[in-house]
Design a protein around this motif. Structure first.
Motif, PDB file in Angstrom:
ATOM      1  N   TYR A 135     -26.396   8.287  10.650  1.00 44.64           N
ATOM      2  CA  TYR A 135     -27.053   7.496   9.606  1.00 44.64           C
ATOM      3  C   TYR A 135     -26.136   6.416   9.043  1.00 44.64           C
ATOM      4  O   TYR A 135     -26.425   5.846   7.995  1.00 44.64           O
ATOM      5  CB  TYR A 135     -27.525   8.411   8.480  1.00 44.64           C
ATOM      6  CG  TYR A 135     -28.739   9.234   8.855  1.00 44.64           C
ATOM      7  CD1 TYR A 135     -30.021   8.750   8.629  1.00 44.64           C
ATOM      8  CD2 TYR A 135     -28.594  10.477   9.451  1.00 44.64           C
ATOM      9  CE1 TYR A 135     -31.133   9.497   8.979  1.00 44.64           C
ATOM     10  CE2 TYR A 135     -29.696  11.230   9.809  1.00 44.64           C
ATOM     11  CZ  TYR A 135     -30.967  10.734   9.571  1.00 44.64           C
ATOM     12  OH  TYR A 135     -32.065  11.459   9.936  1.00 44.64           O
ATOM     13  N   ALA A 136     -25.023   6.149   9.728  1.00 40.96           N
ATOM     14  CA  ALA A 136     -24.078   5.157   9.216  1.00 40.96           C
ATOM     15  C   ALA A 136     -24.719   3.781   9.134  1.00 40.96           C
ATOM     16  O   ALA A 136     -24.539   3.051   8.144  1.00 40.96           O
ATOM     17  CB  ALA A 136     -22.828   5.123  10.093  1.00 40.96           C
ATOM     18  N   ASP A 137     -25.466   3.374  10.169  1.00 41.80           N
ATOM     19  CA  ASP A 137     -26.104   2.057  10.149  1.00 41.80           C
ATOM     20  C   ASP A 137     -27.134   1.963   9.026  1.00 41.80           C
ATOM     21  O   ASP A 137     -27.230   0.935   8.343  1.00 41.80           O
ATOM     22  CB  ASP A 137     -26.767   1.779  11.495  1.00 41.80           C
ATOM     23  CG  ASP A 137     -25.752   1.621  12.618  1.00 41.80           C
ATOM     24  OD1 ASP A 137     -24.568   1.372  12.300  1.00 41.80           O
ATOM     25  OD2 ASP A 137     -26.142   1.769  13.790  1.00 41.80           O
ATOM     26  N   ALA A 138     -27.911   3.030   8.834  1.00 37.90           N
ATOM     27  CA  ALA A 138     -28.907   3.021   7.762  1.00 37.90           C
ATOM     28  C   ALA A 138     -28.242   2.966   6.391  1.00 37.90           C
ATOM     29  O   ALA A 138     -28.735   2.286   5.481  1.00 37.90           O
ATOM     30  CB  ALA A 138     -29.799   4.260   7.862  1.00 37.90           C
ATOM     31  N   GLU A 139     -27.113   3.645   6.233  1.00 38.88           N
ATOM     32  CA  GLU A 139     -26.402   3.607   4.963  1.00 38.88           C
ATOM     33  C   GLU A 139     -25.848   2.210   4.682  1.00 38.88           C
ATOM     34  O   GLU A 139     -25.937   1.706   3.560  1.00 38.88           O
ATOM     35  CB  GLU A 139     -25.252   4.620   4.979  1.00 38.88           C
ATOM     36  CG  GLU A 139     -25.699   6.079   5.051  1.00 38.88           C
ATOM     37  CD  GLU A 139     -26.260   6.596   3.742  1.00 38.88           C
ATOM     38  OE1 GLU A 139     -25.490   7.050   2.883  1.00 38.88           O
ATOM     39  OE2 GLU A 139     -27.500   6.536   3.575  1.00 38.88           O
ATOM     40  N   GLN A 140     -25.289   1.570   5.718  1.00 40.19           N
ATOM     41  CA  GLN A 140     -24.775   0.220   5.536  1.00 40.19           C
ATOM     42  C   GLN A 140     -25.900  -0.759   5.218  1.00 40.19           C
ATOM     43  O   GLN A 140     -25.736  -1.648   4.368  1.00 40.19           O
ATOM     44  CB  GLN A 140     -24.018  -0.218   6.789  1.00 40.19           C
ATOM     45  CG  GLN A 140     -22.742   0.573   7.039  1.00 40.19           C
ATOM     46  CD  GLN A 140     -22.055   0.162   8.323  1.00 40.19           C
ATOM     47  OE1 GLN A 140     -22.492  -0.767   9.001  1.00 40.19           O
ATOM     48  NE2 GLN A 140     -20.970   0.863   8.662  1.00 40.19           N
TER      49      GLN A 140
END
Length: 725
Positions: free
Chosen positions: A259-264
């Motif tokens: 979920y790193a991309d969604a968090e960014q």
């Protein structure tokens, strides 16, 4: 700083207390599902901190704390003055900052700045006052002889988020500190020879379970938005929640990486919305519409209008629009008004959305297309996760609102609500079969009213509350004890005063530091208020079936509960009818649950008096274990008959003796009318209680009897005699 105060030394900024960094074991905010209203409220107050914070109400196990802590990972970083322990803004430093003055650099015209992650500071329910507002650094004061102020949690939360889990259980003196900081934007410390004031503007986020008690109205109004959360009822959604949680527990780092991309993307969207906030237009006709909505829902004050307007602007900016629409106003009103339209503690929270739609009128034309937000990465099963706060095209809050309350609070009818045999004479004989059936009736309580405050003479030692004076662990310092109490708070001035005369004998010379010994230590004597427990034991049998009597009893119980809510007391209710007794209202301060339970109490059938007294003894025994210092008062409302079961009269007298031997203060309110047999009077002798004959149990009569016989009132009645002596 006041004149004559000793200079407060400066030191390098220490690590932020209770601040949570973005650690890999924090559940991703964009992976939370099933809490749209909560996610939307948190996002709006992050976009526009002027909205005023969020209160999340809901049943246990609904990821309230998980969602709030996950928010810290997506907050944009913060620019602060380098070396300032109070997180001053380089663009507008606080002129009264204790670490100031902050000198500007020649090239930029501003103090030297640095960037750090945004803070989510947690305030524990059991925190001490000096931990919240800060205090004198004892190590520096006693070891080096310097006066140095140690900042507290309010300083660490400046320009960030202050999170209080179970905020409704926060002690009153800590609530007062939060109210002062929220109202003025500053925290002032005047204690132990320290006079310091610093900026303390934070976003207050609280979570609570309403079943554990309500929140003070003053603090409730300080939360800009409120969200009701409940566990999803859709099995597929519940399974998805469990699937994600189990995947996170198996491998937190791998799950967070997915979920790193969604968090960014979510963090970037927040920064964009903040930058767009100043450009959003709120027309005069829309502001008038907001005022009409607030007036129609009869909210108190004008803070609701202001918060709704700010939240509508933030909602438009979150969706990338520069003009506010009716959809923005609707979303803002759903979150800003429910906790402000409550007229008294017995009103259930919520908002009539049909009325809201009528006030808003027809929908406006479709606004310009919004930019498509990025979607989160695949979940651990290889597929696309369902809509999440950071991934839904509509943003948080696009789904339906959660249920107004848990289904668990809606109890099915009990077996006591079935019809039962009529009441026999007061002989205590076995039940006899009869052909007639007496229907069960259900009386409703009248309007609750405010009661007077009665306090005890002297100083007690009960649980913290708002009724009688008592020596507690929370409150204000009124003196010092020569014998240090385990866990007590050190009284520094008294300790220094006790050690000062002994310095010459102990060989102290010149500028040498103060020489202390164990016998010099003094602990502070803290004075606060204590609370009480009023347990009503009500005969709901056929002999009490007169609707007027039951209405009076219920109204008095509601009135006592309202007073308990305001004074932090507890109230419980036991009813007995048919063949058993029921704990209709466990000792609590939750007025919403109490009101529902009282409305469900039926009456009719025989009189199991012994069972009612035994259940009262067991309830008080359990409460004594939980709250050993809380003083109980048993109020028995009955006509003295005991007609259910074998040897009913003898068993009721033995049960009364158990309560008397336990030292329970009791009052028997005799509801027998006409030519009486004196059964209640006899019962009061075995109970060791005061007997109060009341022909007609009116609510105001019953309440005055309760007040006259509380331990506080009995103590105050002795004042004239003592004064005369």
């Amino acid at each position: 700083m006041q004149k004559g105060s000793p200079p407060v030394s400066r030191a390098p900024a220490p690590p932020a207390p209770a601040a949570r960094a973005a650690e890999p074991r924090t559940f991703p905010f964009s992976a939370v599902v099933g809490s749209d209203d909560m996610a939307l409220a948190l996002v709006l107050t992050t976009v526009s901190p002027e909205v005023g914070g969020v209160l999340v109400r809901g049943e246990k196990g609904t990821a309230k704390t998980t969602t709030v802590r996950a928010l810290a990972r997506v907050l944009p970083p913060l620019a602060v003055v380098e070396g300032c322990r109070f997180s001053c803004d380089p663009a507008d430093p606080d002129p009264g900052c204790p670490d100031g003055p902050h000198l500007a650099d020649a090239p930029s015209g501003r103090p030297h700045a640095t960037t750090r992650p945004a803070r989510l500071v947690e305030l524990p329910v059991g925190a001490t006052e000096d931990r919240v507002i800060g205090s004198l650094d004892l190590q520096q004061a006693l070891g080096a002889g310097r006066v140095r102020y140690e900042p507290g949690l309010l300083a660490a939360a400046h320009r960030g988020l202050l999170y209080v889990d179970e905020v409704n259980l926060l002690h009153d003196h800590l609530v007062d500190l939060l109210l002062d900081a929220a109202a003025t934007g500053r925290s002032t410390v005047e204690r132990e020879g320290v006079s310091v004031a610093h900026a303390s503007r934070m976003v207050l986020v609280g979570t609570m379970n309403p079943e554990e008690g309500e929140l003070r109205p003053q603090l409730l109004d300080r939360f800009g938005l409120t969200a009701e959360v409940a566990a999803p009822r859709d099995p597929a959604l519940r399974a998805e929640v469990v699937r994600r949680r189990m995947a996170f527990d198996r491998d937190p780092a791998a799950f967070t990486a997915r979920y790193a991309d969604a968090e960014q993307a979510l963090s970037a969207r927040l920064r964009t919305a903040r930058a767009l906030l100043e450009e959003v237009e709120l027309r005069d006709d829309q502001l008038l519409l907001i005022a009409e909505i607030c007036a129609a829902f009869e909210v108190d004050g004008l803070r609701a209008d202001l918060v709704t307007a700010r939240a509508a602007v933030a909602h438009a900016a979150w969706h990338g629009r520069i003009r506010v629409t009716k959809a923005d106003i609707r979303a803002a009103a759903r979150l800003a008004l429910p906790h402000r339209r409550r007229r008294n503690p017995f009103d259930a929270p919520g908002l009539d959305e049909e009325l809201l739609d009528q006030l808003l009128g027809e929908d406006e034309p479709e606004p310009e297309p919004e930019p498509e937000p990025p979607q989160p990465g695949p979940d651990d099963e290889g597929g696309e996760p369902p809509d999440a706060p950071g991934a839904s095209p509509e943003g948080p809050g696009a789904g339906d609102p959660p249920p107004a309350g848990p289904e668990a609070d809606r109890r099915p009818p009990s077996q006591d609500q079935r019809s039962e045999a009529p009441e026999p004479g007061p002989t205590g004989e076995e039940d006899a079969p009869t052909a007639a059936v007496v229907p069960t009736t259900l009386a409703s309580a009248g309007t609750a009213y405010r009661t007077r405050l009665f306090t005890a003479t002297g100083i007690g030692a009960g649980e913290a509350g708002r009724r009688s004076r008592a020596v507690t662990r929370t409150g204000r310092s009124v003196g010092a004890a020569s014998r240090p109490e385990p866990g007590g708070r050190l009284h520094l001035p008294a300790t220094i005063r006790a050690a000062a005369p002994q310095q010459h004998a102990r060989g102290r010379a010149g500028a040498e530091v103060l020489r202390l010994r164990r016998e010099d230590l003094r602990t502070a004597t803290i004075e606060g208020r204590e609370s009480n427990l009023v347990l009503l034991v009500v005969d709901a049998s056929g002999s009490m079936a007169a609707r007027r009597r039951m209405e009076a009893v219920k109204t008095a119980a509601l009135s006592l509960l309202l007073d308990a809510y305001q004074r932090r007391d507890k109230v419980g209710l036991i009813t007995f009818r048919g063949a058993a007794a029921t704990l209709a209202l466990p000792p609590t301060s939750s007025v919403e649950v109490a009101a529902r339970r009282l409305d469900e109490v039926p009456n009719g059938g025989r009189t199991p008096l012994a069972e009612g007294l035994l259940l009262a003894a067991e309830t008080l025994r359990q409460e004594r274990i939980r709250d050993p210092r809380r003083r109980p008062l048993l109020v028995l409302v009955t006509d003295g008959r005991a007609t259910s079961g074998p040897d009913a009269v003898a068993r009721s007298r033995r049960a009364a003796g158990l309560l008397r031997d336990a030292g329970v203060a009791s009052v028997v309110i005799d509801c027998e009318t006409g030519f009486g047999l004196g059964l209640a009077r006899t019962l009061s002798v075995h109970l060791g209680a005061e007997h109060v004959p009341v022909g007609e149990v009116a609510a105001d009569q019953l309440l005055s009897v309760v007040q006259r016989h509380t331990p506080e009132k009995r103590a105050s009645a002795l004042r004239p005699a003592q004064d005369a002596a």
